[in-house]
Scaffold this active site. Sequence first.
Site, PDB file in Angstrom:
ATOM      1  N   SER A  16     -34.483 -21.171  11.575  1.00  0.00           N
ATOM      2  CA  SER A  16     -35.347 -20.160  10.940  1.00  0.00           C
ATOM      3  C   SER A  16     -36.831 -20.484  11.115  1.00  0.00           C
ATOM      4  O   SER A  16     -37.267 -21.620  10.894  1.00  0.00           O
ATOM      5  CB  SER A  16     -35.029 -20.058   9.448  1.00  0.00           C
ATOM      6  N   SER A  58     -39.042 -18.910   9.267  1.00  0.00           N
ATOM      7  CA  SER A  58     -39.694 -18.489   8.023  1.00  0.00           C
ATOM      8  C   SER A  58     -40.572 -19.582   7.410  1.00  0.00           C
ATOM      9  O   SER A  58     -41.669 -19.279   6.924  1.00  0.00           O
ATOM     10  CB  SER A  58     -38.649 -18.002   7.019  1.00  0.00           C
ATOM     11  N   THR A 106     -30.772 -14.805   4.797  1.00  0.00           N
ATOM     12  CA  THR A 106     -30.469 -14.395   6.159  1.00  0.00           C
ATOM     13  C   THR A 106     -28.970 -14.458   6.399  1.00  0.00           C
ATOM     14  O   THR A 106     -28.185 -14.687   5.479  1.00  0.00           O
ATOM     15  CB  THR A 106     -31.319 -15.220   7.164  1.00  0.00           C
ATOM     16  N   LYS A 139     -26.710 -11.400   3.481  1.00  0.00           N
ATOM     17  CA  LYS A 139     -27.524 -10.285   2.962  1.00  0.00           C
ATOM     18  C   LYS A 139     -26.723  -9.340   2.066  1.00  0.00           C
ATOM     19  O   LYS A 139     -27.266  -8.749   1.142  1.00  0.00           O
ATOM     20  CB  LYS A 139     -28.173  -9.515   4.117  1.00  0.00           C
ATOM     21  N   ASP A 161     -36.863  -5.771   5.855  1.00  0.00           N
ATOM     22  CA  ASP A 161     -36.666  -5.739   7.312  1.00  0.00           C
ATOM     23  C   ASP A 161     -37.185  -4.439   7.930  1.00  0.00           C
ATOM     24  O   ASP A 161     -37.871  -4.448   8.953  1.00  0.00           O
ATOM     25  CB  ASP A 161     -35.177  -5.892   7.654  1.00  0.00           C
ATOM     26  N   GLY A 211     -24.513  -2.053  12.211  1.00  0.00           N
ATOM     27  CA  GLY A 211     -24.132  -3.211  11.404  1.00  0.00           C
ATOM     28  C   GLY A 211     -25.211  -3.495  10.363  1.00  0.00           C
ATOM     29  O   GLY A 211     -25.986  -2.608   9.993  1.00  0.00           O
ATOM     30  N   GLY A 212     -25.272  -4.740   9.920  1.00  0.00           N
ATOM     31  CA  GLY A 212     -26.243  -5.106   8.886  1.00  0.00           C
ATOM     32  C   GLY A 212     -27.678  -4.874   9.341  1.00  0.00           C
ATOM     33  O   GLY A 212     -28.511  -4.372   8.566  1.00  0.00           O
ATOM     34  N   ALA A 213     -27.982  -5.228  10.592  1.00  0.00           N
ATOM     35  CA  ALA A 213     -29.361  -5.091  11.073  1.00  0.00           C
ATOM     36  C   ALA A 213     -29.757  -3.615  11.159  1.00  0.00           C
ATOM     37  O   ALA A 213     -30.854  -3.227  10.743  1.00  0.00           O
ATOM     38  CB  ALA A 213     -29.506  -5.768  12.433  1.00  0.00           C
ATOM     39  N   TYR A 246     -35.421 -12.063  19.213  1.00  0.00           N
ATOM     40  CA  TYR A 246     -36.518 -12.565  20.038  1.00  0.00           C
ATOM     41  C   TYR A 246     -36.008 -13.761  20.830  1.00  0.00           C
ATOM     42  O   TYR A 246     -34.874 -14.208  20.634  1.00  0.00           O
ATOM     43  CB  TYR A 246     -37.735 -12.930  19.170  1.00  0.00           C
ATOM     44  N   GLY A 289     -38.522  -8.906  18.725  1.00  0.00           N
ATOM     45  CA  GLY A 289     -38.514  -8.772  17.271  1.00  0.00           C
ATOM     46  C   GLY A 289     -39.424  -9.739  16.530  1.00  0.00           C
ATOM     47  O   GLY A 289     -39.362  -9.818  15.294  1.00  0.00           O
TER      48      GLY A 289
HETATM   49  P1  ATR Z   1     -25.758  -7.621  12.314  1.00  0.00           P
HETATM   50  O1  ATR Z   1     -25.935  -8.075  10.892  1.00  0.00           O
HETATM   51  O2  ATR Z   1     -26.443  -8.504  13.315  1.00  0.00           O
HETATM   52  O3  ATR Z   1     -26.066  -6.180  12.510  1.00  0.00           O
HETATM   53  P2  ATR Z   1     -22.977  -6.915  12.393  1.00  0.00           P
HETATM   54  O4  ATR Z   1     -23.032  -6.297  11.044  1.00  0.00           O
HETATM   55  O5  ATR Z   1     -21.777  -7.736  12.777  1.00  0.00           O
HETATM   56  O6  ATR Z   1     -24.204  -7.885  12.642  1.00  0.00           O
HETATM   57  O7  ATR Z   1     -23.193  -5.750  13.482  1.00  0.00           O
HETATM   58  C1  ATR Z   1     -23.223  -6.002  14.843  1.00  0.00           C
HETATM   59  C2  ATR Z   1     -23.615  -4.715  15.559  1.00  0.00           C
HETATM   60  O8  ATR Z   1     -23.654  -4.948  16.967  1.00  0.00           O
HETATM   61  C3  ATR Z   1     -22.620  -3.586  15.343  1.00  0.00           C
HETATM   62  O9  ATR Z   1     -23.311  -2.366  15.427  1.00  0.00           O
HETATM   63  C4  ATR Z   1     -21.681  -3.783  16.538  1.00  0.00           C
HETATM   64  O10 ATR Z   1     -20.935  -2.632  16.872  1.00  0.00           O
HETATM   65  P3  ATR Z   1     -19.542  -2.318  16.099  1.00  0.00           P
HETATM   66  O11 ATR Z   1     -19.934  -1.733  14.767  1.00  0.00           O
HETATM   67  O12 ATR Z   1     -18.846  -1.367  16.960  1.00  0.00           O
HETATM   68  O13 ATR Z   1     -18.859  -3.656  15.965  1.00  0.00           O
HETATM   69  C5  ATR Z   1     -22.701  -4.091  17.602  1.00  0.00           C
HETATM   70  N1  ATR Z   1     -22.138  -4.803  18.757  1.00  0.00           N
HETATM   71  C6  ATR Z   1     -21.695  -6.072  18.800  1.00  0.00           C
HETATM   72  N2  ATR Z   1     -21.285  -6.386  20.052  1.00  0.00           N
HETATM   73  C7  ATR Z   1     -21.484  -5.275  20.825  1.00  0.00           C
HETATM   74  C8  ATR Z   1     -21.272  -4.958  22.204  1.00  0.00           C
HETATM   75  N3  ATR Z   1     -20.765  -5.854  23.064  1.00  0.00           N
HETATM   76  N4  ATR Z   1     -21.610  -3.722  22.623  1.00  0.00           N
HETATM   77  C9  ATR Z   1     -22.140  -2.808  21.775  1.00  0.00           C
HETATM   78  N5  ATR Z   1     -22.365  -3.045  20.453  1.00  0.00           N
HETATM   79  C10 ATR Z   1     -22.038  -4.267  19.986  1.00  0.00           C
END
Ligand code: ATR
Length: 303
Positions: free
Chosen positions: A36, A38, A83, A87, A126, A153-155, A245, A266
Amino acid sequence: MSEPGLPPGPPGLPTTAAPALAADLYAVLGNPVAHSRSPFIHARFAAQTGQAVRYDRVLAPLDGFEDAVRAFAAAGGRGCNVTVPFKFAACALAARRSERAELAQAVNVLRLDGPAAGGWFGDNTDGIGLVRDLEGNAGVVLRGCRVLLLGAGGAGAGVLGPLLAARPAELVLANRTPQRAAALVQRHRDWAGRHGARLAAAGLDEPGRGFDVVVNATSSSLGGAAAPVAPGALRPGSLVVDLMYGAAAQPFLDWARAHGALARDGLGMLVEQAAEAFHVWRGVRPDTAPVLAALRAEIEGGR
Ligand code: ATR
């Protein structure tokens, strides 16, 4: 693992050396957390603003986030960044949450308020960090733009609300699993309407074409996968941002540049979300530009 030169601490306890006595204690909690940046950022914010802040790293056990937060508070902790992968747990732990944290259903900032105020307050900085980086640092006006957000996903959840609040004409949320994008869009439907933004969900194979701004919030590059969308999503001069990043962002940014887009990592978002967290804790806004420059020099010097 802790930083070079610092003694490793037990899980749940701060791992950096003790500085000035009167400083208020803050930290980043995560697992892993050694990487991190931070502490680097907040040490500079504190020095710049004259705030008496000590900022540590805490490695929280994967099955022990709440205990780690309790131990941190017992050690005098006043607030923390949270992180991966905590979260969502931080959101559940907070007694009160900001509207942006409610929308994201994820918390990256906790502040310990007095018992009368209910204890932990949860926020999510974020998304506003991303918007400030795009508008303040990259000079993009999001209002009226067509925005493609990749990843639900979370991000992706963390940045969707503030991106909509910047009033783009249209935002398409595209995800490998389209149902996940549809659920997130559903949760933000009213919010989008309030900000005059058209909001739609899509799969990665048909997100639309020629977006002004494309934000990669997927983790696809971590697995070495190719760019998650076809180049038709870009137009010459599109701004493409990866929320990561360093090496993790490089393949996507290289792909974007090869197709005529402007590419941004990022790091600016990281510093801007930290500045907003600093404001949540201390009521003071640091100047981000010198800290972003120092962080970039540090990272590029370490390559
Ligand atoms: P984060 O907190 O980093 O967002 P996450 O909640 O596990 O982690 O989400 C990962 C994201 O990356 C999701 O949108 C995932 O798509 P799915 O919802 O279909 O799983 C996406 N992702 C991960 N690997 C991928 C890949 N090879 N191609 C396209 N999208 C991918």
